[in-house]
Write an enzyme that holds these catalytic residues in place. Structure first.
Site, mmCIF file in Angstrom:
data_model
loop_
_atom_site.group_PDB
_atom_site.id
_atom_site.type_symbol
_atom_site.label_atom_id
_atom_site.label_comp_id
_atom_site.label_asym_id
_atom_site.label_seq_id
_atom_site.Cartn_x
_atom_site.Cartn_y
_atom_site.Cartn_z
ATOM 1 N N LYS A 80 -15.279 -1.961 -1.985
ATOM 2 C CA LYS A 80 -14.181 -1.021 -1.771
ATOM 3 C C LYS A 80 -14.734 0.389 -1.936
ATOM 4 O O LYS A 80 -15.744 0.590 -2.624
ATOM 5 C CB LYS A 80 -13.088 -1.268 -2.822
ATOM 6 N N GLY A 181 8.198 0.428 -1.546
ATOM 7 C CA GLY A 181 7.208 1.082 -0.687
ATOM 8 C C GLY A 181 7.348 0.620 0.748
ATOM 9 O O GLY A 181 7.093 -0.547 1.067
ATOM 10 N N TYR A 187 6.810 -1.323 5.913
ATOM 11 C CA TYR A 187 7.632 -1.152 7.112
ATOM 12 C C TYR A 187 7.578 -2.419 7.985
ATOM 13 O O TYR A 187 8.612 -2.956 8.391
ATOM 14 C CB TYR A 187 7.157 0.077 7.918
#
Ligand code: NAD
Length: 357
Positions: A80, A181, A187
């Site tokens: 990461k 969130g 979404y």
């Protein structure tokens, strides 16, 4: 900053500190393991309170990527990167190109992609300097692009599996879900859930995103401090990590926690707290593996979008296996998943060592 003594340091293979004064780039790339393949994991852009906080985050996230990639059956190790939004951060193309130079210097041991604060456009900028980048615009007939919709699809399949296991329900029609969130992942998750007939409550620090979810999916708005404590069938954390704690868990009024945020448990003990409270927890790095499956399909090539969706859909049965094992053994789901992931990585490490000797 002390990397080796950070509590999140888990025998990471390599940690690289990247600085370019001209562009204001300050980044850390952590490679947790390359036993299964190149260490792959997104790059996060965030305003950290301190250098130590950034280091701790990248160490935690990269270990999570090792587990996530192992559990998704990918030929990827775990890594990461974080780019720090410092006062001299420019956000310029030159900054992202410089980051690409640092990724290139690692010569393929780290493959980057999108995470919080990133976009396909930024990945294209990074790709000017390195080929070890994924999450680029898809070529016709091939996998690729923004991984968030695939992440959301995997979470949706995971919620289906959890609802079947815990509530004995086949359909999501009328299921109540609180989504914390509603950014990229949240979404698209709302979109899938709404198409399946679920009733949504959402919260986001960005009021425009809450409004959009309300307008498009009829989602109710909750306060930032109330979203996790909604009386709902499922809580889906899709913002940031460490939100399941000794303080927040007793206040939950849900049967299932299943969402996309990385590192939802503040500590491993919080998995047991959830289990003791009778709440089924879908281990985050298993349920949110859809995006990295998409990234792997893009990186290695030869796979179309339909095949990516097939591979992502397998997250449902994979979680059912973990839930069943947890029920049988009486252990929390996060403990079962951690053990499975570590076993996969240990076997690969032993195979590598065998090849060398
Ligand atoms: P994003 O930045 O697009 O969305 C995060 C959203 O959460 C934003 O809208 C933000 O305003 C909101 N938010 C932040 N703090 C909040 C709070 N306290 N309460 C309510 N809302 C808050 O990021 P994303 O790509 O959607 O990722 C969301 C989470 O999923 C992250 O933890 C990320 O690491 C994880 N994840 C993302 C992917 C992916 O494909 N994008 C894959 C795996 C895991």
């Amino acid at each position: 900053m002390a990397a080796f003594s950070d509590p999140a340091f888990d025998d990471h293979e390599r940690v690289t500190f990247c600085r370019d004064a001209a562009t204001g780039l300050k980044a850390i790339i952590a490679i947790h393991s390359t036993a299964l393949g190149p260490a792959a994991g997104g790059c996060r852009l965030w305003n950290y309170a301190s250098d130590d906080a950034a280091l701790h985050d990248v160490l935690r996230l990269s270990q999570g990527m090792s587990y996530k990639n192992a559990m998704a059956g990918l030929k990827f190790g775990g890594g990461k990167a974080v780019i720090m939004k410092t006062p001299d951060f420019s956000g310029s193309d030159a900054l992202y190109e410089k980051f690409g130079d640092f990724v290139q210097q690692l010569n393929g041991s780290y493959v980057t992609a999108e995470d919080v604060g990133m976009s396909v456009r930024i990945m294209e900028t990074i790709a000017r300097r390195t080929r070890f980048v994924s999450g680029l615009p898809p070529k016709a007939g091939h996998a690729g692009g923004d991984p968030s919709p695939k992440t959301a699809f995997g979470i949706f399949k995971g919620i289906e599996a959890a609802v079947r296991f815990k509530l004995g329900r086949e359909s999501l029609k009328g299921l109540t879900v609180a989504v914390q969130g509603v950014g990229n992942v949240g979404y698209y998750l709302c979109q899938y859930l709404s198409q399946a007939g679920a009733k949504l409550t959402v919260a986001d620090i960005d009021p425009a995103r809450v409004k959009k979810a309300g307008d498009e999916f009829g989602a109710k708005a909750a306060g930032l401090d109330d979203i996790l404590t909604q009386k709902v069938d499922v809580v889906a954390p899709c913002a940031l990590g460490a939100i399941l704690t000794s303080e927040s868990i007793p206040k939950l009024r849900t049967s299932i926690v299943a969402g996309g945020a990385n590192n939802q448990l503040a500590t491993s003990a919080d998995g047991k707290r959830l289990a003791d409270a009778g709440i089924l927890y879908a281990p985050d790095y298993v349920i949110n593996g859809g995006g990295i499956i998409n990234v792997a399909c893009e990186y290695y090539g030869g796979v179309d979008d339909a095949e990516v969706m097939n591979q992502v859909a397998a997250i449902g049965p994979r979680l059912t296996g973990i839930f069943a094992e947890a029920k049988k053994s009486g252990e929390p789901t996060n403990v079962i998943a951690d053990r499975m992931a570590r076993d996969i990585i240990s076997r690969a490490t032993a195979k590598q060592a065998g090849k060398r000797s």
